[in-house]
Design a protein around this motif. Structure first.
Motif, short mmCIF file in Angstrom:
data_model
loop_
_atom_site.label_atom_id
_atom_site.label_comp_id
_atom_site.label_asym_id
_atom_site.label_seq_id
_atom_site.Cartn_x
_atom_site.Cartn_y
_atom_site.Cartn_z
N GLY A 151 -23.72 12.96 41.12
CA GLY A 151 -23.72 13.81 39.93
C GLY A 151 -24.28 13.15 38.68
N SER A 152 -24.87 11.97 38.82
CA SER A 152 -25.40 11.26 37.65
C SER A 152 -26.86 11.60 37.35
CB SER A 152 -25.24 9.74 37.83
OG SER A 152 -25.99 9.29 38.93
N ASP A 153 -27.37 12.67 37.97
CA ASP A 153 -28.71 13.20 37.70
C ASP A 153 -29.86 12.32 38.17
OD1 ASP A 153 -28.15 15.74 36.66
OD2 ASP A 153 -27.54 14.85 34.76
N LYS A 154 -29.65 11.58 39.25
CA LYS A 154 -30.74 10.79 39.84
C LYS A 154 -31.88 11.70 40.28
CE LYS A 154 -27.95 9.25 42.93
NZ LYS A 154 -26.68 9.84 42.55
N SER A 155 -31.55 12.77 40.98
CA SER A 155 -32.59 13.70 41.46
C SER A 155 -33.31 14.37 40.31
CB SER A 155 -31.98 14.76 42.37
OG SER A 155 -31.46 14.17 43.52
N THR A 156 -32.59 14.70 39.26
CA THR A 156 -33.21 15.32 38.08
C THR A 156 -34.20 14.36 37.44
OG1 THR A 156 -31.21 16.61 37.71
CG2 THR A 156 -32.77 16.47 35.88
#
Length: 69
Positions: A31-36
């Motif tokens: 949920g730490s926005d790596k993919s984003t």
């Protein structure tokens, strides 16, 4: 840095460098926005949704060049 109520700051005031002979990894908790972040760097998010720039060798990375790479 001004943040509107419906915006999210991925990275603020940061720069980085990747060299030809290195392997990079993006690590973080779920949920730490790596993919984003990866999507933003790969130009998979609407330009209107993002502020800032991605450069390669000092040149702003345009979507045409990114597709070639």
């Amino acid at each position: 840095m001004e943040v509107l109520s419906n915006t999210k700051v991925l990275l603020g005031n940061i720069s980085g460098e990747a060299r030809d002979d290195e392997i990079m990894a993006v690590l973080g908790a779920s949920g730490s926005d790596k993919s984003t972040l990866i999507d933003a760097l790969a130009n998979q998010i609407s330009k209107r949704s993002l502020k800032g720039k991605v450069t390669m060798n000092g040149e702003i990375l345009e979507s045409k060049l990114l597709k070639v790479l």
